[in-house]
Design an enzyme around this catalytic site. Structure first.
Site, PDB file in Angstrom:
ATOM      1  N   ASP A  24      45.959  40.082  38.396  1.00  0.00           N
ATOM      2  CA  ASP A  24      44.752  39.254  38.264  1.00  0.00           C
ATOM      3  C   ASP A  24      44.884  37.936  39.013  1.00  0.00           C
ATOM      4  OD1 ASP A  24      46.685  38.249  36.616  1.00  0.00           O
ATOM      5  OD2 ASP A  24      45.410  38.037  34.852  1.00  0.00           O
ATOM      6  N   LYS A  53      53.710  27.528  28.574  1.00  0.00           N
ATOM      7  CA  LYS A  53      52.607  26.702  28.044  1.00  0.00           C
ATOM      8  C   LYS A  53      53.072  25.437  27.308  1.00  0.00           C
ATOM      9  CE  LYS A  53      49.542  30.683  27.755  1.00  0.00           C
ATOM     10  NZ  LYS A  53      50.449  31.749  28.127  1.00  0.00           N
ATOM     11  N   ASP A  74      44.245  32.239  39.535  1.00  0.00           N
ATOM     12  CA  ASP A  74      44.417  33.346  38.589  1.00  0.00           C
ATOM     13  C   ASP A  74      43.125  33.511  37.784  1.00  0.00           C
ATOM     14  OD1 ASP A  74      45.840  32.609  35.394  1.00  0.00           O
ATOM     15  OD2 ASP A  74      44.571  31.318  36.595  1.00  0.00           O
TER      16      ASP A  74
HETATM   17  P1  GTP Z   1      43.720  38.610  28.345  1.00  0.00           P
HETATM   18  O1  GTP Z   1      43.641  39.691  27.310  1.00  0.00           O
HETATM   19  O2  GTP Z   1      42.419  37.913  28.526  1.00  0.00           O
HETATM   20  O3  GTP Z   1      44.863  37.652  28.109  1.00  0.00           O
HETATM   21  O4  GTP Z   1      43.991  39.264  29.785  1.00  0.00           O
HETATM   22  P2  GTP Z   1      45.096  40.297  30.286  1.00  0.00           P
HETATM   23  O5  GTP Z   1      45.079  41.520  29.438  1.00  0.00           O
HETATM   24  O6  GTP Z   1      44.878  40.514  31.735  1.00  0.00           O
HETATM   25  O7  GTP Z   1      46.473  39.557  30.008  1.00  0.00           O
HETATM   26  P3  GTP Z   1      47.274  38.590  30.978  1.00  0.00           P
HETATM   27  O8  GTP Z   1      46.319  37.702  31.691  1.00  0.00           O
HETATM   28  O9  GTP Z   1      48.363  37.968  30.196  1.00  0.00           O
HETATM   29  O10 GTP Z   1      47.921  39.636  31.985  1.00  0.00           O
HETATM   30  C1  GTP Z   1      48.532  39.275  33.202  1.00  0.00           C
HETATM   31  C2  GTP Z   1      48.628  40.537  34.058  1.00  0.00           C
HETATM   32  O11 GTP Z   1      49.448  41.509  33.392  1.00  0.00           O
HETATM   33  C3  GTP Z   1      47.283  41.204  34.309  1.00  0.00           C
HETATM   34  O12 GTP Z   1      47.265  41.684  35.635  1.00  0.00           O
HETATM   35  C4  GTP Z   1      47.244  42.342  33.305  1.00  0.00           C
HETATM   36  O13 GTP Z   1      46.473  43.453  33.776  1.00  0.00           O
HETATM   37  C5  GTP Z   1      48.711  42.704  33.196  1.00  0.00           C
HETATM   38  N1  GTP Z   1      49.084  43.229  31.883  1.00  0.00           N
HETATM   39  C6  GTP Z   1      49.001  42.597  30.665  1.00  0.00           C
HETATM   40  N2  GTP Z   1      49.448  43.400  29.691  1.00  0.00           N
HETATM   41  C7  GTP Z   1      49.835  44.579  30.287  1.00  0.00           C
HETATM   42  C8  GTP Z   1      50.381  45.823  29.797  1.00  0.00           C
HETATM   43  O14 GTP Z   1      50.631  46.026  28.604  1.00  0.00           O
HETATM   44  N3  GTP Z   1      50.648  46.775  30.735  1.00  0.00           N
HETATM   45  C9  GTP Z   1      50.406  46.596  32.066  1.00  0.00           C
HETATM   46  N4  GTP Z   1      50.689  47.595  32.905  1.00  0.00           N
HETATM   47  N5  GTP Z   1      49.885  45.453  32.557  1.00  0.00           N
HETATM   48  C10 GTP Z   1      49.603  44.456  31.674  1.00  0.00           C
END
Ligand code: GTP
Length: 344
Positions: free
Chosen positions: A108, A159, A218
């Site tokens: 992201d 954070k 991001d």
């Molecule tokens: P929020 O729920 O809004 O926090 O968003 P998010 O699910 O994208 O979480 P976050 O921003 O912390 O994730 C950062 C990156 O890691 C993103 O590209 C997510 O798609 C990825 N990500 C988060 N959790 C997982 C997971 O359990 N598995 C995989 N494969 N990718 C994950």
């Protein structure tokens, strides 16, 4: 060179739009976010991209298939969320075709980082892991590092409270990892790379930082997403992208940069831009205004409405004289009645 892209998150902060599509498929300047990321990787000489997918995995497989931009695309499917380190362990067999260091990216993030230079910095430092670091004004939402003069990371703080951050250098969500890092990630469970793996490596003096100054955004919250769209229209898309098959009245005012997809109609006296992305089949009726906003395909904006700094979901209907602003999200197929004002 290989890159593992974390693409399995639920994107809860962007609900309800993430209830019907994964965040990485959100349009940015009318192209899916992950499409931009893969394009940058390919330009930097990456030959294999492994998508670590979980939530709505099939959407990625259908869209990207087996190759994109000359890169091989592989998928590592999770059956439960594994966090930001668990997916790396899960993809171990795909990463083990050779023993070379590999990239890991949060999917992201939009950036124009020089991946080759990052890779070289990693090899030169002989560290087990190298994190790309970006300087930001307010680091309190991010993982912040303390570096020494050799760019070795001494501390890693997630954070920090405002005023307690040791620097303004944050983890940009792009890493190079040696194969040996796979040995310290537990198997089959949710593991956070930021909280459970990086602190161990920093303690062992095996974690280095690589500072870069190029574009970095991001996408977590609505405001970030609108900003990412603006930045991409401004820097990468640069001019107006008005696709063939759209009908823009000569009496409409288009203020660049904008992205207007095919099948879109913009009527007379409407004002579109700056920084507006109109997806396929969007209709902007007479006298309406859309600025710094993203309209998903088939959204419909009636006469004399104003959409500013907002996100409008697929097929949503915005009534006449409606005013929407301040990072509002209108869900897919929502109907906003005439004369309503929405602010967040
Ligand atoms: P929020 O729920 O809004 O926090 O968003 P998010 O699910 O994208 O979480 P976050 O921003 O912390 O994730 C950062 C990156 O890691 C993103 O590209 C997510 O798609 C990825 N990500 C988060 N959790 C997982 C997971 O359990 N598995 C995989 N494969 N990718 C994950």
């Amino acid at each position: 060179m290989k890159a593992l892209i974390l693409a399995g998150g639920f994107g809860t902060r962007l609900r309800p739009l993430t209830c019907t599509r994964p965040k990485l498929m959100f349009p940015v300047a009318n192209r899916p976010l992950l499409d931009w990321v893969l394009g940058e990787l390919s330009k930097n000489g990456i030959t294999t991209a492994i998508l670590a997918v979980n939530y709505m995995a099939d959407v990625f497989v259908r869209y990207f298939g087996k190759s994109k931009y000359g890169m091989r695309i592989l998928y590592s499917r999770e059956t439960k969320p594994l966090g930001t380190a668990g997916p790396i362990k899960k993809a171990e067999t795909l990463m083990s075709e050779d023993e070379e260091p590999f990239f890991v990216l949060n999917g992201d993030i939009l950036s124009t980082i020089d991946y080759r230079a990052l890779y070289k910095a990693h090899l030169d430092s002989k560290a087990r892991a190298t994190i790309a670091l970006h300087e930001v004004e307010d680091p309190s939402r991010f993982g912040v590092v303390e570096l020494n003069e050799k760019n070795q990371i001494l501390r890693f703080i997630e954070k920090p409270k405002s005023g307690e951050a040791p620097s303004h250098l944050i983890n940009a969500g792009v890493y190079v990892l040696d194969h040996s890092v796979l040995d310290i990630i537990p198997d089959g469970k949710e593991v956070s790379i930021e909280r459970e793996i990086f602190p161990v490596l920093a303690n062992d003096k095996e974690l280095f930082g690589y500072r870069f100054e190029s574009l970095w955004v991001d996408i977590g919250k609505p405001h970030d997403y609108i900003l990412a769209n603006k930045v991409m229209l401004n820097t990468i898309a640069a001019q107006n992208h008005i696709e063939r098959g759209s009908k823009v009245s000569r009496k409409a005012k288009i203020i660049p940069p904008v992205a207007i997809a095919k099948g879109t109609v913009v009527e007379a006296d409407a004002v579109v831009g700056p920084y507006a992305s109109l997806g396929e089949g969007v209709v902007i009726k007479r006298g309406s205004r859309v600025e710094n906003s993203i309209l998903f395909p088939h959204a419909w904006v009636d006469c004399s409405a104003s959409v500013k700094n907002a996100i409008v979901g697929e097929g949503a209907i915005i009534g006449s004289w409606v005013k929407i602003e301040m990072d509002c999200i209108v869900g897919d197929h929502a109907i906003i009645d005439n004369n309503v004002t929405l602010t967040c």
